[in-house]
Write a protein that holds these residues in place. Structure first.
Motif, PDB file in Angstrom:
ATOM      1  N   ARG A  30     -11.448  61.327 -21.590  1.00  0.00           N
ATOM      2  CA  ARG A  30     -11.730  62.605 -21.803  1.00  0.00           C
ATOM      3  C   ARG A  30     -11.932  63.553 -20.669  1.00  0.00           C
ATOM      4  O   ARG A  30     -12.451  64.537 -20.749  1.00  0.00           O
ATOM      5  CB  ARG A  30     -13.268  62.633 -22.583  1.00  0.00           C
ATOM      6  N   ARG A  73      -9.184  65.239 -19.599  1.00  0.00           N
ATOM      7  CA  ARG A  73      -8.468  66.647 -20.127  1.00  0.00           C
ATOM      8  C   ARG A  73      -9.320  66.961 -21.166  1.00  0.00           C
ATOM      9  O   ARG A  73      -9.389  66.567 -22.292  1.00  0.00           O
ATOM     10  CB  ARG A  73      -7.200  66.249 -20.451  1.00  0.00           C
ATOM     11  N   ARG A  74      -9.686  68.244 -20.987  1.00  0.00           N
ATOM     12  CA  ARG A  74     -10.637  68.841 -22.059  1.00  0.00           C
ATOM     13  C   ARG A  74      -9.773  69.191 -23.381  1.00  0.00           C
ATOM     14  O   ARG A  74      -8.494  69.315 -23.525  1.00  0.00           O
ATOM     15  CB  ARG A  74     -11.133  70.327 -21.751  1.00  0.00           C
ATOM     16  N   GLY A  75     -10.399  68.663 -24.645  1.00  0.00           N
ATOM     17  CA  GLY A  75      -9.854  68.636 -26.029  1.00  0.00           C
ATOM     18  C   GLY A  75      -9.122  67.567 -26.570  1.00  0.00           C
ATOM     19  O   GLY A  75      -8.537  67.637 -27.615  1.00  0.00           O
ATOM     20  N   THR A  76      -8.763  66.505 -25.348  1.00  0.00           N
ATOM     21  CA  THR A  76      -7.863  65.580 -25.858  1.00  0.00           C
ATOM     22  C   THR A  76      -7.965  64.264 -25.069  1.00  0.00           C
ATOM     23  O   THR A  76      -8.491  64.414 -24.150  1.00  0.00           O
ATOM     24  CB  THR A  76      -6.428  66.041 -25.675  1.00  0.00           C
ATOM     25  N   TYR A  77      -7.408  63.225 -25.536  1.00  0.00           N
ATOM     26  CA  TYR A  77      -7.759  61.892 -24.875  1.00  0.00           C
ATOM     27  C   TYR A  77      -6.306  61.683 -23.957  1.00  0.00           C
ATOM     28  O   TYR A  77      -5.352  61.899 -24.239  1.00  0.00           O
ATOM     29  CB  TYR A  77      -7.798  60.813 -25.745  1.00  0.00           C
ATOM     30  N   TYR A 114     -15.532  61.129 -14.198  1.00  0.00           N
ATOM     31  CA  TYR A 114     -14.723  60.648 -15.141  1.00  0.00           C
ATOM     32  C   TYR A 114     -13.966  59.466 -14.191  1.00  0.00           C
ATOM     33  O   TYR A 114     -13.740  58.159 -15.018  1.00  0.00           O
ATOM     34  CB  TYR A 114     -13.527  61.375 -15.640  1.00  0.00           C
TER      35      TYR A 114
END
Length: 263
Positions: A32, A34-38, A228
């Protein structure tokens, strides 16, 4: 019978979930970044970090030398005890268990105290000398696993008969160990070697206090400063460790099936 199988599978499922669910949660968090996507951005950052490559490479080399040192010490010792001195085997087993009782920090402080700046051996105060101390320390930590793996392998062969046959043919002790005993316990040695590798890759205390660029201190440093990337490193470390365990299981299938002989 059906009821027993049900409870057995239920217990296995609960145990597997206890280990797998936290790992999946760690993997999900690492993806996670990258914001909004895997994505696998955290893994890309980790693999692209020069410190990761340096520390992981250093720990791999340390693990290789530790395995070589462990095999050089344990195989002849376990062989000679089983062949000529079985009466001291309980004492040796007790000594090999001491690294599980004595904390690593005690061992490394003993090294620093004895082989520090005032050491009578100037080589040990150098970087290469410190590397040698670290490898010796790792070999001590892995001693319980390496010794028991080799000792279990020696139980599957008739050491005395093989030795007598080799001596009749004119073989010396070095030839007996390297060309007769070692090939017969190779699966056991490889099992101990992979366990040693897993220990060295994740060890923190000795490498940190001896100020060596190992993978364990790198893991701790990243975990204290990033979000992360530590999760990605945890997944990578689990993958390496489980890979070693899987290799041990595959190698065990090729182990000789002879029954253990009583001492």
């Amino acid at each position: 019978m059906k009821s027993g199988k049900f409870w057995a599978w239920l217990t296995f499922g609960l145990g597997a979930a206890y280990f797998i669910i936290p790992l999946l949660a760690t993997l999900e968090f690492a993806m996670r970044m990258r914001r909004g996507t895997y994505s696998f951005d955290a893994f890309a950052v980790v693999f692209g970090d020069p410190r990761f490559q340096q520390t992981f490479g250093y720990s791999v080399m340390a693990a290789i030398f530790t395995i070589l040192l462990g095999v050089l010490i344990v195989v002849p010792t376990a062989y000679w005890i089983r062949l000529r001195m079985p009466h001291i085997r309980p004492i040796v087993e007790f000594v090999t268990l001491l690294p599980l009782v004595i904390p690593a920090i005690v061992i490394v402080f003993g090294y620093i105290r004895m082989y520090g700046s005032n050491s009578p051996l100037p080589f040990l105060a150098s970087a290469r000398g410190t590397d040698a101390l670290l490898v010796i320390g790792y070999a001590i930590l892995a001693l319980p696993y390496m010794y028991r793996a080799v000792d279990t392998g020696l139980r599957t062969i008739d050491v005395r008969t093989l030795t007598e046959a080799a001596q009749i043919l004119g073989a010396g002790w070095a030839t007996i160990i390297t060309r007769l005993i070692l090939p017969n316990v190779l699966i056991a040695v490889l099992s101990g070697a992979f366990l040693t590798f897993a220990i060295v890759i994740g060890e923190f205390t000795m490498a940190s206090l001896l100020n060596r660029p190992a993978f364990g201190p790198y893991l701790q440093n990243i975990g204290a400063n990033r979000a992360y990337e530590p999760a990605a490193l945890a997944v990578i470390t689990f993958a390496v460790t489980w890979g070693c365990m899987s290799v041990i299981q595959m190698l065990a299938r090729f182990a000789p099936k002879s029954a253990n002989r009583p001492d």
